[in-house]
Design a protein around this motif. Structure first.
Motif, short mmCIF file in Angstrom:
data_model
loop_
_atom_site.label_atom_id
_atom_site.label_comp_id
_atom_site.label_asym_id
_atom_site.label_seq_id
_atom_site.Cartn_x
_atom_site.Cartn_y
_atom_site.Cartn_z
N ARG A 15 0.81 -1.22 0.00
CA ARG A 15 0.00 0.00 0.00
C ARG A 15 0.84 1.27 0.00
NH1 ARG A 15 -2.14 0.81 4.39
NH2 ARG A 15 -1.68 -1.05 5.65
N VAL A 16 2.01 1.22 0.63
CA VAL A 16 2.79 2.44 0.88
C VAL A 16 4.00 2.57 -0.04
CG1 VAL A 16 4.21 3.65 2.60
CG2 VAL A 16 2.06 2.55 3.29
N LEU A 17 4.68 1.47 -0.33
CA LEU A 17 5.92 1.56 -1.07
C LEU A 17 5.70 1.74 -2.57
CD1 LEU A 17 8.14 -1.18 0.65
CD2 LEU A 17 7.91 1.26 1.20
N SER A 18 6.76 2.19 -3.23
CA SER A 18 6.73 2.35 -4.69
C SER A 18 6.58 0.99 -5.36
CB SER A 18 8.04 3.00 -5.14
OG SER A 18 8.25 2.83 -6.53
N PRO A 19 5.95 0.94 -6.53
CA PRO A 19 5.90 -0.33 -7.28
C PRO A 19 7.29 -0.86 -7.62
CG PRO A 19 4.36 1.27 -8.18
CD PRO A 19 5.20 2.02 -7.20
N ASP A 20 8.30 0.01 -7.58
CA ASP A 20 9.68 -0.40 -7.88
C ASP A 20 10.37 -1.05 -6.69
OD1 ASP A 20 9.65 0.63 -10.53
OD2 ASP A 20 9.97 2.66 -9.74
N ALA A 21 9.75 -1.04 -5.54
CA ALA A 21 10.39 -1.61 -4.34
C ALA A 21 10.43 -3.13 -4.42
CB ALA A 21 9.61 -1.17 -3.09
N ALA A 22 11.34 -3.70 -3.66
CA ALA A 22 11.38 -5.16 -3.48
C ALA A 22 10.46 -5.50 -2.31
CB ALA A 22 12.80 -5.62 -3.20
N PHE A 23 9.41 -6.25 -2.56
CA PHE A 23 8.43 -6.58 -1.52
C PHE A 23 8.83 -7.87 -0.82
CE2 PHE A 23 6.07 -4.11 -4.72
CZ PHE A 23 5.65 -3.05 -3.91
N ILE A 91 17.68 7.06 2.38
CA ILE A 91 17.45 7.17 0.93
C ILE A 91 16.31 6.24 0.50
CG2 ILE A 91 18.47 6.75 -1.34
CD1 ILE A 91 21.19 7.56 0.00
N ALA A 92 16.33 5.01 0.99
CA ALA A 92 15.27 4.06 0.63
C ALA A 92 13.90 4.57 1.07
CB ALA A 92 15.56 2.70 1.26
N ARG A 93 13.84 5.11 2.27
CA ARG A 93 12.56 5.62 2.79
C ARG A 93 12.07 6.78 1.93
NH1 ARG A 93 14.12 7.93 7.41
NH2 ARG A 93 14.51 5.87 8.31
N ALA A 94 12.97 7.69 1.56
CA ALA A 94 12.58 8.87 0.78
C ALA A 94 12.11 8.49 -0.61
CB ALA A 94 13.75 9.84 0.71
N LEU A 95 12.62 7.39 -1.15
CA LEU A 95 12.25 6.95 -2.50
C LEU A 95 11.10 5.95 -2.51
CD1 LEU A 95 15.81 6.57 -4.09
CD2 LEU A 95 14.10 8.33 -4.63
N GLY A 96 10.56 5.64 -1.34
CA GLY A 96 9.47 4.68 -1.27
C GLY A 96 9.91 3.27 -1.54
N LEU A 97 11.17 2.96 -1.26
CA LEU A 97 11.70 1.61 -1.45
C LEU A 97 11.75 0.89 -0.11
CD1 LEU A 97 14.49 2.49 -4.04
CD2 LEU A 97 12.20 1.57 -4.48
N ASN A 98 12.22 -0.34 -0.12
CA ASN A 98 12.10 -1.19 1.07
C ASN A 98 13.24 -0.92 2.03
OD1 ASN A 98 11.92 -3.40 2.94
ND2 ASN A 98 10.54 -4.37 1.46
N GLU A 99 12.93 -0.19 3.08
CA GLU A 99 13.93 0.18 4.09
C GLU A 99 14.49 -1.04 4.81
OE1 GLU A 99 14.14 3.08 8.04
OE2 GLU A 99 12.44 3.21 6.65
N ASP A 100 13.65 -2.04 5.05
CA ASP A 100 14.12 -3.25 5.74
C ASP A 100 15.18 -3.99 4.93
OD1 ASP A 100 12.41 -2.93 7.96
OD2 ASP A 100 10.76 -3.94 6.90
N LEU A 101 14.97 -4.08 3.62
CA LEU A 101 15.94 -4.74 2.76
C LEU A 101 17.24 -3.95 2.71
CD1 LEU A 101 16.88 -6.86 0.75
CD2 LEU A 101 15.65 -5.61 -1.05
N ALA A 102 17.15 -2.64 2.55
CA ALA A 102 18.35 -1.80 2.52
C ALA A 102 19.13 -1.94 3.82
CB ALA A 102 17.97 -0.34 2.28
N GLU A 103 18.44 -2.01 4.93
CA GLU A 103 19.11 -2.15 6.22
C GLU A 103 19.82 -3.50 6.34
OE1 GLU A 103 18.18 -1.42 10.94
OE2 GLU A 103 16.56 -2.15 9.66
N ALA A 104 19.15 -4.56 5.94
CA ALA A 104 19.75 -5.90 6.05
C ALA A 104 21.01 -6.00 5.19
CB ALA A 104 18.73 -6.96 5.64
N ILE A 105 20.95 -5.50 3.96
CA ILE A 105 22.12 -5.54 3.09
C ILE A 105 23.26 -4.72 3.69
CG2 ILE A 105 23.04 -4.89 0.83
CD1 ILE A 105 20.19 -5.34 -0.29
#
Length: 348
Positions: A15-23, A91-105
């Motif tokens: 519902r919240v993230l960009s369609p480009d995010a990794a779900f 950066i991930a949060r501002a772009l609507g991408l998956n913050e959890d994935l960015a953090e884990a990597i």
């Protein structure tokens, strides 16, 4: 107050993230399938697995740049990792991408780093070249040990007594592709690759100024004109530019002007810091220490912990590499003293 279950979080992502995010609900999965967690999505589980790993804890005693730094405020490999995580999450949060994935990597990207920073990485590659009869100065020799490849080996093979951490494919891909010419399959992975550069260029500069190797006034004029007049301003400029440029381009990138300024600053760091007399003096000693430990354990393979010998499946060089690469600076120094310095001299 109500409980937010994993399914709720997965639904919120869509519902919240960009369609480009990794779900997280659409992850390619793990090598070994597991039952879903009640509260955490798959990327959150990966983050937690990394944080609770032994190799993550050891990062607190691995050098970033300054091998003999005195004082409480110089970066270690762990504080570098945390700074990368903070930048990548923003950066991930501002772009609507998956913050959890960015953090884990981010948290896993340097698990395969050697003691003594990039000095140890180069020393290990040279050791492997020597024992394989390859010219240590050649390009193939320098590719024999890469910390990003070792980081993947740590999470896939070494951790958990040889079972690995069983991370998702997206996290492992991001760890592998955080450096060099490879691009990650996800936008989040590519964010981490740039966040890594943003972090180390700025905090290595900050540490160099603290160490008295540089003064702020000595930095290239372009740095001040384009990026800012101090550490905080430079981070802010780079993050804001990356968010705006990526959103406009539909890809993860910095603007040409800001990228060029950051690369100019990086080149300046190589010339004035990484290759400075103060850093190279300690680096030579560290490289010799790593080489002596490596050679010793190749000759005394039975003294390599049994866990590493078992994981290596009979490959002695692989066992020694995994063992030495996993050492902290202080553990390596302690081993060196025990093996090569007579006790009577140690007590003097």
């Amino acid at each position: 107050m109500r409980i937010v279950y994993r399914e709720d979080q997965e639904d919120r992502e869509h519902r919240v993230l960009s369609p480009d995010a990794a779900f997280s609900s659409e992850s390619e999965g793990r090598a070994c399938s597991t039952e879903p967690d009640t509260l955490r999505n798959d990327f959150q589980r990966d983050r937690d697995k990394i944080i609770h790993s032994k190799s993550f804890r050891r990062l607190s005693h691995k050098t970033q740049v300054f091998l003999a730094a005195e004082g409480d405020h110089f970066r270690t490999r762990l504080t570098h990792t945390l700074e990368v995580s903070q930048i990548a999450r923003t950066i991930a949060r501002a772009l609507g991408l998956n913050e959890d994935l960015a953090e884990a990597i981010s948290l896993g990207h340097d698990l395969g780093h050697t003691p003594f920073g990039h000095t140890g990485e180069a020393a290990l590659a040279a050791c492997l070249a020597k024992h394989q009869g390859i010219d240590p100065a050649s390009a193939p020799a320098k590719a024999l040990y890469r910390h990003n490849i070792q980081s993947v080996r740590v999470v896939e093979v070494i951790e958990n007594s040889g079972k690995g951490l069983n991370l998702t494919a997206e996290v492992r891909d991001g760890i592998l592709c955080h450096t060099g010419d490879m691009r990650a399959e996800t936008y989040e992975g590519n964010i981490v690759a740039l966040a890594d550069r943003i972090a180390y260029v700025n905090h290595d500069l900050d540490d160099a100024i603290r160490a008295g190797i540089l003064r702020e006034s000595e930095l290239p004029q372009t740095t001040h004109e384009v990026l800012g007049a101090d550490h905080s301003s430079r981070i802010q400029t780079l993050v804001a530019d990356m968010v705006a440029t990526s959103a406009a381009a539909g890809d993860i990138m910095l603007s040409e002007t800001v990228w060029d300024a950051m690369m100019e600053l990086r080149s300046f760091l190589f010339e004035r810091v990484y290759e400075s007399e103060a850093v190279l003096h300690e680096a030579k000693k560290a490289a010799r220490l790593v080489a002596d430990l490596f050679d010793y354990y190749v000759e005394h393979l039975d003294e390599v912990p049994q866990e590493y010998r078992r994981i290596s499946c009979g490959d002695g060089l692989r066992a020694v590499t995994d063992y030495v690469a996993g050492m902290t600076d202080r553990y390596a120094k302690g081993l060196f003293e025990d093996l090569f310095i007579p006790q009577s001299i140690q007590g003097m």
